[in-house]
Write a protein that holds these residues in place. Structure first.
Motif, PDB file in Angstrom:
ATOM      1  N   LEU A   1       1.345  34.558 126.094  1.00  0.00           N
ATOM      2  CA  LEU A   1       2.486  35.467 126.138  1.00  0.00           C
ATOM      3  C   LEU A   1       3.797  34.723 125.900  1.00  0.00           C
ATOM      4  CD1 LEU A   1       1.703  37.787 129.192  1.00  0.00           C
ATOM      5  CD2 LEU A   1       1.620  38.391 126.770  1.00  0.00           C
ATOM      6  N   GLY A   2       3.950  33.549 126.511  1.00  0.00           N
ATOM      7  CA  GLY A   2       5.176  32.781 126.339  1.00  0.00           C
ATOM      8  C   GLY A   2       5.384  32.316 124.917  1.00  0.00           C
ATOM      9  N   LEU A   3       4.284  32.024 124.223  1.00  0.00           N
ATOM     10  CA  LEU A   3       4.378  31.508 122.853  1.00  0.00           C
ATOM     11  C   LEU A   3       4.761  32.578 121.842  1.00  0.00           C
ATOM     12  CD1 LEU A   3       1.248  29.181 122.910  1.00  0.00           C
ATOM     13  CD2 LEU A   3       3.637  28.461 122.814  1.00  0.00           C
ATOM     14  N   VAL A   4       4.869  33.816 122.281  1.00  0.00           N
ATOM     15  CA  VAL A   4       5.297  34.882 121.372  1.00  0.00           C
ATOM     16  C   VAL A   4       6.711  34.626 120.857  1.00  0.00           C
ATOM     17  CG1 VAL A   4       5.845  37.346 121.218  1.00  0.00           C
ATOM     18  CG2 VAL A   4       3.765  36.596 122.403  1.00  0.00           C
ATOM     19  N   THR A   5       7.596  34.127 121.726  1.00  0.00           N
ATOM     20  CA  THR A   5       8.991  33.915 121.331  1.00  0.00           C
ATOM     21  C   THR A   5       9.454  32.470 121.438  1.00  0.00           C
ATOM     22  OG1 THR A   5       9.744  34.455 123.579  1.00  0.00           O
ATOM     23  CG2 THR A   5       9.657  36.262 121.977  1.00  0.00           C
ATOM     24  N   VAL A   6       8.679  31.623 122.124  1.00  0.00           N
ATOM     25  CA  VAL A   6       9.086  30.220 122.322  1.00  0.00           C
ATOM     26  C   VAL A   6       7.977  29.318 121.779  1.00  0.00           C
ATOM     27  CG1 VAL A   6       9.664  28.455 124.026  1.00  0.00           C
ATOM     28  CG2 VAL A   6      10.452  30.796 124.354  1.00  0.00           C
ATOM     29  N   PRO A   7       8.310  28.335 120.941  1.00  0.00           N
ATOM     30  CA  PRO A   7       7.283  27.466 120.370  1.00  0.00           C
ATOM     31  C   PRO A   7       6.706  26.498 121.397  1.00  0.00           C
ATOM     32  CG  PRO A   7       9.461  26.775 119.651  1.00  0.00           C
ATOM     33  CD  PRO A   7       9.640  28.059 120.401  1.00  0.00           C
ATOM     34  N   PRO A   8       5.588  25.840 121.052  1.00  0.00           N
ATOM     35  CA  PRO A   8       4.814  25.077 122.049  1.00  0.00           C
ATOM     36  C   PRO A   8       5.570  23.979 122.776  1.00  0.00           C
ATOM     37  CG  PRO A   8       3.494  25.432 120.082  1.00  0.00           C
ATOM     38  CD  PRO A   8       4.874  25.918 119.754  1.00  0.00           C
ATOM     39  N   LEU A   9       6.287  23.107 122.060  1.00  0.00           N
ATOM     40  CA  LEU A   9       6.955  21.988 122.721  1.00  0.00           C
ATOM     41  C   LEU A   9       8.024  22.479 123.693  1.00  0.00           C
ATOM     42  CD1 LEU A   9       7.364  19.600 119.655  1.00  0.00           C
ATOM     43  CD2 LEU A   9       5.749  19.358 121.544  1.00  0.00           C
TER      44      LEU A   9
ATOM     45  N   ILE B   1      14.829  32.875 123.746  1.00  0.00           N
ATOM     46  CA  ILE B   1      14.505  32.729 125.166  1.00  0.00           C
ATOM     47  C   ILE B   1      14.601  34.110 125.812  1.00  0.00           C
ATOM     48  CG2 ILE B   1      15.067  31.579 127.334  1.00  0.00           C
ATOM     49  CD1 ILE B   1      14.114  29.672 125.207  1.00  0.00           C
ATOM     50  N   THR B   2      13.469  34.692 126.074  1.00  0.00           N
ATOM     51  CA  THR B   2      13.424  36.019 126.671  1.00  0.00           C
ATOM     52  C   THR B   2      13.044  35.920 128.142  1.00  0.00           C
ATOM     53  OG1 THR B   2      11.086  36.284 126.107  1.00  0.00           O
ATOM     54  CG2 THR B   2      12.711  36.986 124.445  1.00  0.00           C
ATOM     55  N   ALA B   3      13.219  37.039 128.848  1.00  0.00           N
ATOM     56  CA  ALA B   3      12.801  37.081 130.253  1.00  0.00           C
ATOM     57  C   ALA B   3      11.308  36.813 130.377  1.00  0.00           C
ATOM     58  CB  ALA B   3      13.161  38.442 130.856  1.00  0.00           C
ATOM     59  N   GLN B   4      10.535  37.281 129.393  1.00  0.00           N
ATOM     60  CA  GLN B   4       9.095  37.040 129.420  1.00  0.00           C
ATOM     61  C   GLN B   4       8.784  35.558 129.312  1.00  0.00           C
ATOM     62  OE1 GLN B   4       6.262  39.631 127.177  1.00  0.00           O
ATOM     63  NE2 GLN B   4       5.802  37.777 125.986  1.00  0.00           N
ATOM     64  N   ALA B   5       9.468  34.848 128.403  1.00  0.00           N
ATOM     65  CA  ALA B   5       9.236  33.416 128.230  1.00  0.00           C
ATOM     66  C   ALA B   5       9.618  32.642 129.487  1.00  0.00           C
ATOM     67  CB  ALA B   5      10.018  32.894 127.030  1.00  0.00           C
TER      68      ALA B   5
ATOM     69  N   VAL C   1       8.051  29.784 134.525  1.00  0.00           N
ATOM     70  CA  VAL C   1       8.087  29.724 135.991  1.00  0.00           C
ATOM     71  C   VAL C   1       6.678  29.845 136.561  1.00  0.00           C
ATOM     72  CG1 VAL C   1       8.866  30.910 138.077  1.00  0.00           C
ATOM     73  CG2 VAL C   1      10.455  30.556 136.168  1.00  0.00           C
ATOM     74  N   TYR C   2       5.885  30.769 136.026  1.00  0.00           N
ATOM     75  CA  TYR C   2       4.510  30.915 136.511  1.00  0.00           C
ATOM     76  C   TYR C   2       3.724  29.631 136.311  1.00  0.00           C
ATOM     77  CZ  TYR C   2      -0.308  32.415 136.988  1.00  0.00           C
ATOM     78  OH  TYR C   2      -1.616  32.500 137.392  1.00  0.00           O
ATOM     79  N   LEU C   3       3.805  29.069 135.097  1.00  0.00           N
ATOM     80  CA  LEU C   3       3.047  27.849 134.810  1.00  0.00           C
ATOM     81  C   LEU C   3       3.528  26.682 135.661  1.00  0.00           C
ATOM     82  CD1 LEU C   3       2.836  28.105 130.914  1.00  0.00           C
ATOM     83  CD2 LEU C   3       1.022  28.583 132.561  1.00  0.00           C
ATOM     84  N   GLY C   4       4.846  26.562 135.824  1.00  0.00           N
ATOM     85  CA  GLY C   4       5.389  25.449 136.593  1.00  0.00           C
ATOM     86  C   GLY C   4       5.095  25.552 138.074  1.00  0.00           C
ATOM     87  N   VAL C   5       5.299  26.756 138.637  1.00  0.00           N
ATOM     88  CA  VAL C   5       5.163  26.944 140.079  1.00  0.00           C
ATOM     89  C   VAL C   5       3.703  27.164 140.475  1.00  0.00           C
ATOM     90  CG1 VAL C   5       5.786  28.393 142.047  1.00  0.00           C
ATOM     91  CG2 VAL C   5       7.498  27.837 140.311  1.00  0.00           C
TER      92      VAL C   5
END
Length: 290
Positions: free
Chosen positions: A17-25, A200-204, A209-213
């Protein structure tokens, strides 16, 4: 254990889902920008890493994040979420094999059979998904290769971090290695910002945050808690439940089609995991997934 398997199992579909608007790195950098401060909070009152241990921690961080997590992000971008989830389930198999080599023990016939079954399963998963055209097939194979590289690097990280964690504890080693990996990643993420349009969207942000926390921090310490309170053979069940949750989530979130070849690949990979890890409980104890 169910909560932990769900948290880790959702990591790859959520990353998708995050990669929809933000690239991998950039997404990987955002994830660890969240995780690093929290990991250092858990080092309060823990033994400090000595100066001579920092190069080892730095090398682990570059390997685990600069190679393992970055390759995983590229792999998720190039595969269906269900494909990425099941390939990442091979990490415990590689941990068992690397641990045997690290301890200068021969890789048993059982472990070789498990590894062979897992590789056969990866091949079926890669070639059995996305049969609508050559372009889809090529991108899926490329993504599968990235996911396999990620599994190898992360497994290598776990095995080669054992000595440091025995000397200083899990929290300090995780915090410092993650910091060094994050710092090594920043220049590449900066370069990506100049090369690729990013929104950078709210979804990204929510994904980062989900992945980090939940995955990098809470998952690690929940895994350690499970190991302290549940017998290791029972705790190892997390490794088997995680891909089940991940594949189910991928099907619900993205409508991934689970064909016969994919199902056969899943059986081979999980069967290889069962064969290779059975009787290697010490290796299991050292294997948080993310």
């Amino acid at each position: 254990m169910l909560v932990l398997a769900l948290m880790w199992g959702l990591s790859i579909p959520v990353t998708k889902l995050g990669l929809v608007t933000v690239p991998p790195l950039t997404l990987t950098a955002m994830r660890f920008a969240v995780a690093v401060p929290l990991l250092f909070l858990f080092t309060l009152g823990q033994p400090r890493l000595r100066l001579r241990a920092l190069p080892h921690a730095a090398a682990l961080g570059v390997l685990g994040i600069g190679v393992g997590q970055v390759a995983q992000a590229f792999g998720i971008a190039g595969t269906a979420a269900s494909v990425g989830t099941i390939i990442s389930a091979t990490i415990p198999v590689f941990v068992v094999v690397f641990a045997a080599r690290r301890l200068r023990q021969p890789v048993s016939g059982r472990q070789q059979l498990g590894l062979l079954a897992a590789f056969a399963g990866i091949a079926l998963v890669a070639f059995g998904h996305g049969q609508d055209g050559g372009t889809i097939l090529a991108s899926t194979v490329s993504g599968a290769a990235w996911m396999l590289l990620s599994a190898l690097a992360i497994a290598f990280y776990y095995v080669w971090s054992v000595e440091l964690t025995e000397a200083y504890g899990t929290a300090p080693v995780a915090a410092w290695s993650t910091l060094f990996g994050f710092l090594a990643l920043l220049p590449w993420a900066g370069w990506e910002l100049w090369q690729v349009p990013i929104h950078i969207t709210a979804q990204a942000v929510g994904v980062a945050v989900y992945l980090g926390v939940m995955v990098s921090v809470a998952g690690l310490f929940l895994w350690l808690h499970v190991l302290r309170t549940v017998p290791a053979p029972v705790a190892a069940g997390v490794q088997y439940l995680q891909p089940v949750f991940g594949i189910a989530a991928a099907s619900l979130m993205f409508g991934d089609r689970l064909g016969l070849l994919f199902a056969a690949g899943v059986v081979l990979i999980l069967g290889g995991l069962t064969i290779a890890v059975a009787g290697s409980r010490k290796a299991e104890e050292a294997v948080p997934h993310e």
